[in-house]
Motif scaffolding. Structure first.
Motif, short mmCIF file in Angstrom:
data_model
loop_
_atom_site.label_atom_id
_atom_site.label_comp_id
_atom_site.label_asym_id
_atom_site.label_seq_id
_atom_site.Cartn_x
_atom_site.Cartn_y
_atom_site.Cartn_z
N TYR A 320 0.88 -1.16 0.00
CA TYR A 320 0.00 0.00 0.00
C TYR A 320 0.93 1.22 0.00
N ASP A 321 1.62 1.39 -1.13
CA ASP A 321 2.68 2.40 -1.19
C ASP A 321 2.08 3.80 -1.14
N PRO A 322 2.62 4.67 -0.27
CA PRO A 322 2.03 5.99 -0.08
C PRO A 322 2.32 6.95 -1.22
N ILE A 323 1.28 7.63 -1.67
CA ILE A 323 1.40 8.77 -2.57
C ILE A 323 0.76 9.95 -1.85
N PRO A 324 0.93 11.17 -2.33
CA PRO A 324 0.43 12.33 -1.59
C PRO A 324 -1.06 12.27 -1.27
N ASN A 325 -1.42 12.99 -0.20
CA ASN A 325 -2.80 13.19 0.22
C ASN A 325 -3.46 11.93 0.76
N ARG A 326 -2.67 11.18 1.54
CA ARG A 326 -3.18 9.99 2.23
C ARG A 326 -3.81 8.99 1.28
N LYS A 327 -3.14 8.80 0.15
CA LYS A 327 -3.57 7.84 -0.84
C LYS A 327 -2.47 6.82 -1.07
N THR A 328 -2.80 5.78 -1.82
CA THR A 328 -1.82 4.75 -2.14
C THR A 328 -1.79 4.47 -3.63
N ASP A 329 -0.68 3.91 -4.06
CA ASP A 329 -0.61 3.12 -5.27
C ASP A 329 -0.50 1.69 -4.75
N THR A 330 -1.60 0.96 -4.76
CA THR A 330 -1.63 -0.39 -4.19
C THR A 330 -1.35 -1.41 -5.28
N ASN A 331 -0.30 -2.19 -5.06
CA ASN A 331 0.13 -3.19 -6.04
C ASN A 331 0.03 -4.58 -5.43
N ASN A 332 0.20 -5.57 -6.28
CA ASN A 332 0.20 -6.97 -5.86
C ASN A 332 1.28 -7.22 -4.81
N HIS A 333 0.94 -8.05 -3.82
CA HIS A 333 1.94 -8.49 -2.85
C HIS A 333 1.50 -9.80 -2.21
N GLY A 334 2.39 -10.78 -2.22
CA GLY A 334 2.10 -12.04 -1.58
C GLY A 334 1.65 -13.12 -2.55
N PRO A 335 1.40 -14.32 -2.04
CA PRO A 335 1.05 -15.46 -2.90
C PRO A 335 -0.33 -15.37 -3.52
N PHE A 336 -1.26 -14.65 -2.88
CA PHE A 336 -2.61 -14.49 -3.42
C PHE A 336 -3.00 -13.04 -3.19
N SER A 337 -3.00 -12.26 -4.26
CA SER A 337 -3.20 -10.82 -4.10
C SER A 337 -3.93 -10.27 -5.32
N THR A 338 -3.59 -9.06 -5.72
CA THR A 338 -4.33 -8.39 -6.79
C THR A 338 -3.98 -8.92 -8.18
N ASP A 339 -2.82 -9.54 -8.35
CA ASP A 339 -2.50 -10.16 -9.63
C ASP A 339 -3.46 -11.30 -9.91
N ASN A 340 -4.09 -11.24 -11.08
CA ASN A 340 -5.08 -12.25 -11.47
C ASN A 340 -4.37 -13.30 -12.32
N ILE A 341 -3.63 -14.16 -11.66
CA ILE A 341 -2.68 -15.06 -12.31
C ILE A 341 -3.39 -16.05 -13.23
N GLY A 342 -2.92 -16.12 -14.47
CA GLY A 342 -3.40 -17.12 -15.41
C GLY A 342 -4.66 -16.76 -16.15
N MET A 343 -5.18 -15.55 -15.95
CA MET A 343 -6.48 -15.20 -16.55
C MET A 343 -6.34 -14.23 -17.72
N ASN A 344 -5.13 -14.11 -18.28
CA ASN A 344 -4.90 -13.11 -19.32
C ASN A 344 -4.17 -13.66 -20.54
N TYR A 345 -4.01 -14.97 -20.63
CA TYR A 345 -3.15 -15.52 -21.68
C TYR A 345 -3.59 -15.14 -23.09
N ASP A 346 -4.87 -15.02 -23.32
CA ASP A 346 -5.34 -14.72 -24.68
C ASP A 346 -5.50 -13.22 -24.92
N TYR A 347 -5.23 -12.38 -23.92
CA TYR A 347 -5.46 -10.94 -24.07
C TYR A 347 -4.68 -10.32 -25.24
#
Length: 553
Positions: A320-347
């Motif tokens: 939950y990386d901090p950016i100005p004004n008490r906001k975040t750039d929230t990225n994937n972290h850990g074994p099960f997170s925001t990355d939707n693994i395996g669901m984009n192969y045909d994109y």
């Protein structure tokens, strides 16, 4: 009777002439011409356009996106800088403008500047000595890109989608014009594909690759399937059963786990690294929107996450990386997170309709994850208590329900061009003698698949992080096709590179750097009536240095 017939005929021909005039006017209104046509609305697209104008040529940006800036304005505000000393030219100008914005007291609406932690990714967020700032809110980035457009009087045609089937007119190895699904036709001397997907490149008949090459293809170590290689923190540190009833294969497999064999280490495959949305969250009570319950919410999709918590994992908020004004750039972290693994192969090669389905599935998955964490009674109480303090930022992405308008397309098509960047160039074991800019970020790939190991437990595969140790040069030939395939196209985003080399090159500052260099090549090719592959490198180098690009250290 004859008079009625004559009157009818007169009216018919009048109406016919009006129709023909209207049709011709409408047709003329749909035909546009400029020296350089740029397809895409990414950061690279806008920087390319600015450079074309500043070098004295006309440009037209044909953007499928309504919002400009791609990921730079789409939630990725915690910039992957790498070594910031090699970020020059218009890219540095962008981060200088971010700095100027946050010098204004009024920019700090939800937080005092003195309360901001000033932490960036490997660097300070605010570099007062260099007058640059590397961390920012999405709307600030978008505003800067719009300023670039306005100040340089750049024409941008938004919501214009390339006709990928019949929309590229070529003659003698050159693109003459492109047509969008709306019927608009754009002709120019040189074209730049600045999309994340490489749609113009592909439709123009240029060779490309999707998926991971084998290590043997370019004599690499970190390409191909990487079973057993566990970098970063995005893997299962404990033995966790993938089955609906733990330990019972007959009960079936939990959602989002592949039952296919993962393949052998170093082999090629069709898979690509996972996508996600870079979410802008807020914990300010007045600027926080509670996480919405998404369409077709299904809590069973997150059963594996509960098992991760039960195994003792406790790093939920590490990205939950901090950016100005008490906001975040929230990225994937850990074994099960925001990355939707395996669901984009045909994109990468999917139709527009199918891509919209994939994007919606990613949105539902990620919104469902947040809703699940905030509301499911089975969640650890301490995590749920903390997650309830967060929500979507009310003042970001206001026309899209506060949700990012850009999915993080970490990798799609990659051109097989005039030259190919590999891990040898990125790790500086092989030199580049025609540099057009520099990169420095880690060889970085997110997970590519989630599979069942031979011992019956679940694991992720494909997450790679290999430091570059020092900045590296990016070759001129990596942003242009082979001459026999197309002599007037530049590709600064879907660059010619191996999967693992692209893992480092694919950073937003680098895309801006390559966009500026691609535009410079385009203008030189026009001035000298040459193929882009035939431009004089010493002359190009001189111009890039004059424009404050950094080509070597």
């Amino acid at each position: 009777m004859m008079r009625n017939v004559r009157t009818t005929l007169v009216l018919f021909f009048i109406l016919l002439s009006v129709f023909e005039y209207s049709y011709a006017s409408k047709d003329d209104a749909k035909r546009y011409e400029a020296d350089v046509i740029i397809y895409g609305g990414t950061s690279a697209a806008i920087i390319s356009a600015v450079q074309v104008v500043q070098l004295g040529k006309s440009v037209l940006v044909v953007s499928p996106d309504k919002h400009l800036g791609g990921l730079s304005s789409g939630g990725l505000g915690f910039t992957d800088t790498g070594d910031k000393s090699v970020i020059g030219g218009l890219a540095r100008e962008f981060y200088h403008r971010v700095y100027l914005h946050y010098q204004d007291t009024d920019a700090w609406k939800w937080q005092k500047k003195s309360e901001y932690g000033n932490r960036g990714q490997g660097t300070a967020a605010i570099d007062g000595e260099e007058r640059t700032m590397w961390i920012f809110e999405p709307h600030v980035a978008e505003s800067i890109f719009e300023d670039f457009v306005r100040e340089n009087t750049i024409q941008v045609h938004r919501d214009q989608w390339l006709d990928r089937e019949n929309g590229v007119e070529t003659l003698d190895g050159k693109i003459m014009a492109i047509k969008t699904l709306s019927g608009n036709v754009y002709s120019g001397s040189v074209f730049i594909d600045a999309t994340y997907e490489g749609d113009l490149m592909a439709a123009g008949g240029v060779s490309y690759h999707v998926g991971r090459e084998s290590n043997d293809t370019y004599g690499e170590t970190w390409n191909g399937i990487q079973v057993g290689i566990l970098h970063h923190q995005h893997w299962f540190h404990a033995d966790i059963s993938p089955y609906k009833i733990a330990g019972d294969p007959s009960s079936g497999v939990l959602p989002r786990i592949s039952t296919a064999p993962p393949g052998e280490k170093g082999e090629a495959d069709h898979r690509i690294q996972a996508y996600c949305f870079r979410m802008c969250l807020s914990n300010h009570p007045e600027n926080r929107v509670e996480f919405p319950k998404p369409d077709a919410y299904d809590p069973s999709q997150y059963e594996l996450l509960l098992r991760v918590y039960q195994s003792g994992w406790n790093q939920t908020f590490n990205k939950y990386d901090p950016i100005p004004n008490r906001k975040t750039d929230t990225n994937n972290h850990g074994p099960f997170s925001t990355d939707n693994i395996g669901m984009n192969y045909d994109y990468p090669e999917a139709s527009y309709e199918r891509r919209r389905e994939i994007i919606k599935e990613h949105e539902n998955y990620q919104k469902g994850l947040l809703y699940f964490m905030a509301n499911d009674e089975r969640m650890p109480s301490d995590v749920q208590e903390e997650i309830k303090k967060w929500g979507l930022a009310k003042d970001e992405f206001v026309d899209n329900g506060n949700w990012p308008h850009q999915l993080y397309i970490r990798e799609a098509r990659r051109m097989i061009g005039h030259e190919v960047m590999t891990e040898h160039e990125v790790l500086n074991t092989r030199d580049v003698n025609n540099s057009i800019g520099m990169g420095s970020y880690t060889l970085d790939s997110h997970n590519v698949q989630r599979y069942i190991k031979e011992d019956g437990f679940v694991q992720n595969e494909g997450d790679i992080g290999v430091p570059t140790k020092s900045p590296y040069k990016i070759s001129l030939g990596s942003i242009m096709p082979k001459k026999e395939e197309c002599s007037n196209l530049m590709v600064p985003v879907c660059v010619s590179s191996s999967h693992i080399a692209f893992g480092s090159i694919r950073m937003e500052p680098v895309f801006m750097i390559l966009g500026q260099s691609a535009a410079t090549v385009a203008v030189m090719a026009i001035d000298n009536n040459q193929a882009v592959q035939d431009i004089d490198y010493p002359s190009l180098k001189k111009q890039l240095i004059a424009d404050k690009q950094i080509l070597t250290q």
